[in-house]
Design an enzyme around this catalytic site. Structure first.
Site, PDB file in Angstrom:
ATOM      1  N   THR A 212      30.016  -3.976  64.192  1.00 58.17           N
ATOM      2  CA  THR A 212      28.612  -4.021  64.583  1.00 58.17           C
ATOM      3  C   THR A 212      27.733  -3.443  63.482  1.00 58.17           C
ATOM      4  O   THR A 212      28.220  -2.875  62.510  1.00 58.17           O
ATOM      5  CB  THR A 212      28.396  -3.224  65.879  1.00 58.17           C
ATOM      6  OG1 THR A 212      29.056  -1.972  65.763  1.00 58.17           O
ATOM      7  CG2 THR A 212      28.953  -3.962  67.063  1.00 58.17           C
ATOM      8  N   ASP A 213      26.417  -3.598  63.673  1.00 59.18           N
ATOM      9  CA  ASP A 213      25.465  -3.085  62.683  1.00 59.18           C
ATOM     10  C   ASP A 213      24.923  -1.741  63.144  1.00 59.18           C
ATOM     11  O   ASP A 213      23.735  -1.476  63.037  1.00 59.18           O
ATOM     12  CB  ASP A 213      24.312  -4.073  62.511  1.00 59.18           C
ATOM     13  CG  ASP A 213      24.792  -5.484  62.317  1.00 59.18           C
ATOM     14  OD1 ASP A 213      25.596  -5.698  61.412  1.00 59.18           O
ATOM     15  OD2 ASP A 213      24.372  -6.374  63.084  1.00 59.18           O
TER      16      ASP A 213
ATOM     17  N   THR B 292      21.674   2.842  62.889  1.00 59.41           N
ATOM     18  CA  THR B 292      21.208   1.461  62.894  1.00 59.41           C
ATOM     19  C   THR B 292      21.178   0.976  61.453  1.00 59.41           C
ATOM     20  O   THR B 292      20.581   1.596  60.593  1.00 59.41           O
ATOM     21  CB  THR B 292      19.844   1.304  63.585  1.00 59.41           C
ATOM     22  OG1 THR B 292      19.429  -0.043  63.467  1.00 59.41           O
ATOM     23  CG2 THR B 292      18.800   2.228  63.032  1.00 59.41           C
ATOM     24  N   ARG B 293      21.877  -0.123  61.205  1.00 60.30           N
ATOM     25  CA  ARG B 293      22.026  -0.525  59.798  1.00 60.30           C
ATOM     26  C   ARG B 293      20.947  -1.492  59.349  1.00 60.30           C
ATOM     27  O   ARG B 293      20.610  -1.536  58.191  1.00 60.30           O
ATOM     28  CB  ARG B 293      23.394  -1.169  59.584  1.00 60.30           C
ATOM     29  CG  ARG B 293      24.499  -0.173  59.737  1.00 60.30           C
ATOM     30  CD  ARG B 293      25.751  -0.596  58.996  1.00 60.30           C
ATOM     31  NE  ARG B 293      26.781   0.412  59.215  1.00 60.30           N
ATOM     32  CZ  ARG B 293      27.786   0.278  60.072  1.00 60.30           C
ATOM     33  NH1 ARG B 293      27.914  -0.817  60.748  1.00 60.30           N
ATOM     34  NH2 ARG B 293      28.668   1.244  60.218  1.00 60.30           N
ATOM     35  N   VAL B 294      20.417  -2.296  60.252  1.00 59.49           N
ATOM     36  CA  VAL B 294      19.415  -3.272  59.812  1.00 59.49           C
ATOM     37  C   VAL B 294      18.070  -3.081  60.496  1.00 59.49           C
ATOM     38  O   VAL B 294      17.081  -3.659  60.086  1.00 59.49           O
ATOM     39  CB  VAL B 294      19.893  -4.715  60.048  1.00 59.49           C
ATOM     40  CG1 VAL B 294      20.967  -5.080  59.066  1.00 59.49           C
ATOM     41  CG2 VAL B 294      20.360  -4.906  61.460  1.00 59.49           C
TER      42      VAL B 294
END
Lengths: 486, 106
Positions: A324-325, A350-352
């Site tokens: 997951t991101d 949270t990556r994006v």
């Protein structure tokens, strides 16, 4: 092929001209002799109308995953030469179906076209995808400000049982359906009561026009439970192809993994770590790869996962984190302290989500996060009973007020603009010296005004769009104090 | 040549008995040859034939005239077929019954 009626065994037997006999049954795994031209993934029909899917083949016999109970040794089996498909269309909205596309409760009169789609579709290729470019608002201030999400993101929602994960999911659904998104809720091996409660929530809030529930119950076999998320994703793909923004909620993948483990062990496949089979990663990753942002439409995916005693390092949990991101961690300790939502901002990622926010927003997130770090340090320092300087006192009292802002009952939704604006008012020292309850009341009133009063909304939005940074925002709020006491 | 399941079992039992007799000091037989025969018998494939009537010997001969290999005949009677036969061999299923023909017409 979809199965709303009893399956005609004879018809398929004559059509494919191949027959097999059940030799061995181990719960939901059945071994059948015969069916010379069987293919993996193909559907088979039993004489009594039960359905199964071919999961593996060995010399002289095939292994079949059963979708219902009540098959006996010696029973006849026929091939169908078809793969598992479900009928998708607008008629699913507001309905509850099982993973094979059969309606639970009333069967609606079908309006419009019903399209047949394979459950185990291949993820769309990279050329049809595009970079994530739009925020996904959850309506939960703490998440929107500290762990912002974006459309097409895959965000794991992880936490111990009873820490508010489902409440969070419900808030996301309520907020997103209002914004014209479609939510697909996949309940994997759930209790009847929890599914009923969820459906009641949907009815009560009037969200049926944008929600499809795909459910399998704890009493269904592992086979059906295993299929649930794939069916949900297939329905999501239909709405994505219609250009809609879709949110898929998979509740939850820990139990999905357990069901798959059961199937694998019954099929005598070699157990790996925690007895999960070797392909457990692929089972989940091929599912989550089907989500993303596309040239037409988007599928955001929120898989849920259970942690045990706050431990995030379990096998399935770390697997899911790798796919997951980012993840939102619901901390049982925070929950027991009475915080709601019990999101742990330091362990959530949270990556994006951040890359799609505008400057002010990014700035606010950074400012709030760094403040929370300071606050935690100051609180730790307080444990020593030390005499504190004025600065530390300030941090502590601001921290208390920030917690008031983050505090949010599960049936309320806060627009993200209001979240930023209210944290701006905290930074502008508007609430200094006021009691927690007083602040809460006033903030709630402001949020209500923002939702109802268009004029007020415009003024706040203007203020936000003009501010260059978070401190800039605090300054301009100080100048426009009329907005705060409105 | 066509065998029924029972006949096959009887033959295997006979071969095994002759082997046992030899081990107990009886008449000498070729062990390998008998082992091979047992293996062949056990490896025979089954043809499942469902008819609408109980066939007599001459009917069976007629029916199985076309079998090119040695096989085991698993004979079943199902009067609801009315006529014709249903043949199953190695997972293949062929329905040449009168019942099906009537069904198709209706």
């Amino acid at each position: 092929m979809s199965f709303n009626n009893k399956v005609p065994f004879k018809k398929y037997l004559e059509k494919t001209g191949e027959i097999g006999y059940v030799e061995e049954i181990i719960l939901s795994v059945v071994y059948v002799k015969g069916l010379p031209e069987a293919k993996t993934g193909e559907l088979v029909v039993f004489e009594n109308g039960s359905l199964g899917q071919i999961s593996a083949m060995e010399e002289g016999r095939v292994e079949i995953l059963l979708f219902s109970n009540g098959v006996g040794v010696g029973e006849k089996v026929a091939r169908t030469n078809q793969f598992l498909e479900i009928g998708v269309g607008e008629h699913l909205l507001g309905k509850t179906i099982d993973p094979l596309g059969r309606f639970i409760g009333e069967t609606p009169k079908t309006k419009g076209k019903v399209e047949q789609r394979g459950i185990d579709a291949f993820p769309i290729k990279i050329l049809e995808r595009k970079e994530i470019d739009e925020p996904l608002e959850t309506g939960v201030t703490m998440v929107d400000l500290l762990v912002p999400l974006a459309k097409g993101q895959r965000e794991l929602v992880i936490g111990d049982r009873d820490t508010g994960k489902t409440s969070f999911i419900k808030q996301v659904i309520a907020n997103q359906v209002k914004r014209n998104a479609i939510c697909i809720y996949a309940a994997i091996g759930k209790k009847l009561t929890s599914v009923k409660r969820f459906n009641e929530f949907i009815q009560k809030k009037g969200l049926s026009k944008g929600v499809v529930s795909v459910v399998s119950f704890a009493s269904d076999g592992s086979g059906l439970n295993f299929l649930t998320p794939y069916s949900a994703m297939t329905i999501a793909e239909y709405f994505r192809d219609k250009g809609r923004d879709v949110i898929v909620i998979l509740d939850d993948l820990s139990s999905h993994a357990k069901h798959y483990r059961e199937i694998s062990l019954l099929g005598r496949r070699f157990p790996g770590r925690s007895s999960y089979p070797g392909d457990i990663f692929f089972v989940h990753s091929r599912l989550l790869e089907r989500a993303g942002n596309f040239k037409k439409g988007s599928i955001s995916c929120l898989p849920l996962s259970l942690s045990v005693m706050g431990d995030l390092s379990g096998y399935i949990q770390t697997n899911l984190m790798a796919m997951t991101d980012g993840h939102i961690f619901f901390d049982s300790e925070l929950f027991n302290e009475g915080r709601f939502p019990a999101v742990n901002p330091f362990l959530s990622v949270t990556r994006v989500g951040l890359q799609v926010q505008d400057n002010l927003f990014k700035n606010a997130t950074r400012e709030l996060t760094s403040f929370l770090v300071k606050l935690t340090k100051a609180r730790q320092y307080m444990h020593f009973g030390a005499e504190v300087s004025d600065e530390v006192k300030k941090i502590l009292s601001l921290g208390d007020r920030l917690e008031v802002l983050f505090e949010q009952p599960s049936d309320t939704l806060v627009p993200v603009e209001m979240g930023v604006f209210l944290s701006g008012t905290l930074w502008a020292h508007f609430w200094d010296g006021q009691g927690k309850e007083e602040i809460r009341k006033k903030m709630d009133k402001m949020i209500e005004t923002y939702k109802k009063n268009k004029d007020y909304q415009k003024q706040v939005d203007k203020l936000l769009s003009e501010a260059k940074s978070f401190s800039d925002l605090a300054d301009s709020i100080r100048l426009n104090d009329g907005l705060v006491n409105a | 040549m066509i065998l029924t399941k029972e006949k096959r079992e009887a033959r295997i039992a006979r071969f095994k008995a002759s082997l046992r007799a030899m081990y107990q000091g009886g008449e000498k037989v070729d062990e390998n040859k008998i082992a091979k025969k047992i293996e062949d018998l056990e490896g025979l494939r089954t043809v499942k034939l469902t008819l609408a009537f109980e066939p007599e010997k001459k009917d069976l001969k007629k029916l199985t005239r076309h079998f090119s290999k040695e096989a085991i005949l698993d004979l079943n009677v199902d009067e609801s077929l009315l006529g014709g036969a249903v043949i199953e061999y190695q997972g293949r299923y062929l329905d040449h019954s009168l019942l099906k023909k009537i069904d198709d017409v209706i």
